[in-house]
Scaffold this active site. Structure first.
Site, PDB file in Angstrom:
ATOM      1  N   LYS A  79       0.761  -1.045   0.113  1.00 44.42           N
ATOM      2  CA  LYS A  79      -0.065   0.122  -0.062  1.00 44.42           C
ATOM      3  C   LYS A  79       0.889   1.140  -0.209  1.00 44.42           C
ATOM      4  O   LYS A  79       1.929   1.372   0.869  1.00 44.42           O
ATOM      5  CB  LYS A  79      -0.942   0.102   1.339  1.00 44.42           C
ATOM      6  CG  LYS A  79      -1.955   1.022   1.252  1.00 44.42           C
ATOM      7  CD  LYS A  79      -3.027   0.692   0.575  1.00 44.42           C
ATOM      8  CE  LYS A  79      -4.104   1.858   0.288  1.00 44.42           C
ATOM      9  NZ  LYS A  79      -3.774   3.059  -0.419  1.00 44.42           N
ATOM     10  N   LYS A 103       4.909   1.772   8.705  1.00 50.11           N
ATOM     11  CA  LYS A 103       3.777   2.536   9.400  1.00 50.11           C
ATOM     12  C   LYS A 103       2.364   1.418   9.423  1.00 50.11           C
ATOM     13  O   LYS A 103       1.755   1.575  10.467  1.00 50.11           O
ATOM     14  CB  LYS A 103       3.437   3.516   8.487  1.00 50.11           C
ATOM     15  CG  LYS A 103       2.136   4.720   8.948  1.00 50.11           C
ATOM     16  CD  LYS A 103       2.077   5.893   8.077  1.00 50.11           C
ATOM     17  CE  LYS A 103       3.191   6.786   7.974  1.00 50.11           C
ATOM     18  NZ  LYS A 103       3.079   7.989   7.226  1.00 50.11           N
ATOM     19  N   LYS A 115       5.431   2.478  -2.934  1.00 49.95           N
ATOM     20  CA  LYS A 115       5.508   4.002  -3.313  1.00 49.95           C
ATOM     21  C   LYS A 115       5.819   4.122  -4.608  1.00 49.95           C
ATOM     22  O   LYS A 115       6.528   3.184  -5.292  1.00 49.95           O
ATOM     23  CB  LYS A 115       6.612   4.694  -2.549  1.00 49.95           C
ATOM     24  CG  LYS A 115       6.202   6.250  -2.289  1.00 49.95           C
ATOM     25  CD  LYS A 115       5.055   6.073  -1.232  1.00 49.95           C
ATOM     26  CE  LYS A 115       4.882   7.659  -0.725  1.00 49.95           C
ATOM     27  NZ  LYS A 115       3.981   7.665   0.611  1.00 49.95           N
ATOM     28  N   THR A 199      -5.766  11.911   8.568  1.00 54.85           N
ATOM     29  CA  THR A 199      -4.400  12.133   9.124  1.00 54.85           C
ATOM     30  C   THR A 199      -4.262  12.947  10.261  1.00 54.85           C
ATOM     31  O   THR A 199      -3.667  12.677  11.260  1.00 54.85           O
ATOM     32  CB  THR A 199      -3.528  12.918   7.869  1.00 54.85           C
ATOM     33  OG1 THR A 199      -3.276  11.793   6.983  1.00 54.85           O
ATOM     34  CG2 THR A 199      -1.867  12.784   8.561  1.00 54.85           C
ATOM     35  N   ASN A 230      -3.697  21.116   3.960  1.00 56.69           N
ATOM     36  CA  ASN A 230      -4.729  20.160   4.335  1.00 56.69           C
ATOM     37  C   ASN A 230      -4.762  19.672   5.954  1.00 56.69           C
ATOM     38  O   ASN A 230      -5.375  19.692   6.521  1.00 56.69           O
ATOM     39  CB  ASN A 230      -5.054  18.959   3.563  1.00 56.69           C
ATOM     40  CG  ASN A 230      -6.158  18.090   3.674  1.00 56.69           C
ATOM     41  OD1 ASN A 230      -7.268  18.520   3.773  1.00 56.69           O
ATOM     42  ND2 ASN A 230      -5.781  16.824   4.002  1.00 56.69           N
ATOM     43  N   SER A 358      -7.491   4.736   4.827  1.00 56.37           N
ATOM     44  CA  SER A 358      -7.402   4.088   3.335  1.00 56.37           C
ATOM     45  C   SER A 358      -7.619   2.513   3.442  1.00 56.37           C
ATOM     46  O   SER A 358      -8.146   1.795   2.816  1.00 56.37           O
ATOM     47  CB  SER A 358      -6.043   4.273   2.733  1.00 56.37           C
ATOM     48  OG  SER A 358      -5.729   5.276   2.154  1.00 56.37           O
TER      49      SER A 358
END
Length: 424
Positions: A79, A103, A115, A199, A230, A358
């Site tokens: 992911k 993470k 990534k 987040t 954000n 997610s």
């Protein structure tokens, strides 16, 4: 063309893993890892580079380069985000994919780390060109991604619209609906509630758990937040609604301060009208550097990496630092903060709320289900509380920093999965 939801991104954030990688050397020693275990952790399982042509608005055809790194999938499909930048390179993506694996293991969701991205300057292309580039990239990597292989998400200079293009192109190739191929989608196309604030909200949940371990009184605490994109804006709004006094905040142009507290909804309105937080009524303009060393109890770097370093760390007055940005503290400063008695909530824990939601989006898509906001909030809260508890327990048992404890927990989880599979 820069996506509207991104205030400003410096590509320094690509090099977010330097602190983590150096810290890992000590973690490896503490865990007494074998050479085989270190080799398994130090190298990505798969790395891909693709080259593909795209027709530009000018009528010319231009070649582009794309990458995807799938670091470790022992705990589940990989992911990680897709980012666009002219300085994108495979080595940095390997590091970032490793951090995603860490993470995901830390918050105990069944994903590995990945990534990827495209070498392109989004400021120099149109939105139509960005769509054609995105779709061409997905055609090249469609065989190596999938709901049970590797699930992309938004990252630097990509947004939910880019995720829709990825979804649509992948479904065209496969000839069926596959909403679980990508996360960060609009709710109308299978996105999750709470994603836009996940987040920041995850960080707030962790912060409030951390405060329970101190003798600090929430009612008296002053909070300074560097960054009003954000994450920073949402963190300010959430904390303000929960009764915290936001005494300083900044964006890329500079910051504002008021020791008695800022009215965050009005600051947001001012930012929308003027394009900056500067010159907000009843506040003092300050620099981003001044914000970091301002008189606050909680400091939240939510912008760039390497903001707290050896030059300014001695002037930090905060008792708690919550790293919502990626690697905002250098290794040198991190060590000095320990001596100063500052509690640092590390980025790999503090900003993990995004990947948690997610994961929730992925589950909903697989089950063709929809979760109400209340359910998402409850599950996010419990996930972050559990992650903090696991880290805090190691901190107490081994008398170490939260960063060290978080890395140790994650590494143990990944290696345990590898052993169960018979790879070690």
């Amino acid at each position: 063309m820069i996506p509207n939801n991104i205030e400003r991104i410096h590509f320094d954030s690509m090099n977010t893993c330097n602190l983590c990688m150096m810290e890992l050397e000590n973690v490896y020693d503490n865990l007494i890892l074998s050479p085989e275990e270190i080799d398994l952790l130090d190298m990505p399982k798969r790395s891909f580079t693709v080259h593909f042509p795209v027709h530009m608005d000018s009528g010319d055809t231009k070649m582009f380069v794309g990458h995807r790194v799938q670091y470790n999938d022992a705990r589940g499909p990989t992911k990680g985000g897709i980012r666009y930048h002219p300085e994108l390179n495979l080595e940095n993506l390997k590091n970032l994919a490793f951090l995603m694996a860490i993470k995901c293991a830390l918050v105990n969701i069944p994903f590995g780390g990945a990534k990827g991205g495209i070498v392109v300057n989004t400021k120099e292309i149109s939105r139509d060109e960005m769509e054609r580039i995105t779709r061409a990239y997905i055609r090249e990597i469609s065989d190596i991604i999938g709901p049970f292989k590797d699930i992309p998400a938004p990252d630097a200079y990509t947004d939910e619209k880019v995720m829709v293009w990825i979804l649509d192109e992948f479904e065209r190739i496969k000839g069926k609906h596959v909403p679980s191929i990508v996360t960060g989608k609009p709710i109308e196309l299978g996105g999750s509630e709470v994603r836009n604030i996940s987040t920041a909200l995850g960080g707030v949940y962790v912060l409030e758990e951390a405060l329970k371990t101190t003798d600090l009184d929430k009612a008296t605490l002053g909070v300074a937040i560097q960054g009003f994109g954000n994450v920073g804006r949402n963190a300010a709004e959430i904390l303000y609604e929960r009764g915290y006094r936001i005494c300083a905040i900044s964006d890329s142009n500079g910051g504002i301060a008021n020791k008695d507290g800022l009215d965050i909804p009005k600051v947001i309105e001012h930012k929308y009208q003027t394009g900056t937080v500067l010159d907000f009524p009843n506040s003092k303009n300050i620099s981003n550097e001044e914000l970091l060393t301002s008189d606050c109890d909680i400091l939240i770097p939510a912008a760039l990496s390497k903001q707290i370093d050896g030059k300014n760390v001695r002037d930090i007055k905060a008792k708690i630092i919550m790293e919502l940005a990626n690697a905002p503290t250098t290794l040198e400063a991190s060590k000095m903060l320990i001596d100063q008695g500052v509690l640092v909530i590390p980025d790999i824990l503090a900003n993990a709320g995004g990947v948690v939601v997610s994961y929730f989006e992925w589950i909903q898509n697989l089950n063709q289900d929809y979760w109400e906001e209340e359910r998402v909030l409850k599950k996010l809260n419990q996930t972050m509380i559990d992650a903090f508890a696991n880290v805090h327990m190691i901190c107490i048992d081994e008398k170490c920093t939260m960063r060290r404890a978080a890395l140790q927990f994650a590494i143990r989880s990944i290696l345990h999965a590898e052993r169960l599979r018979g790879n070690l």
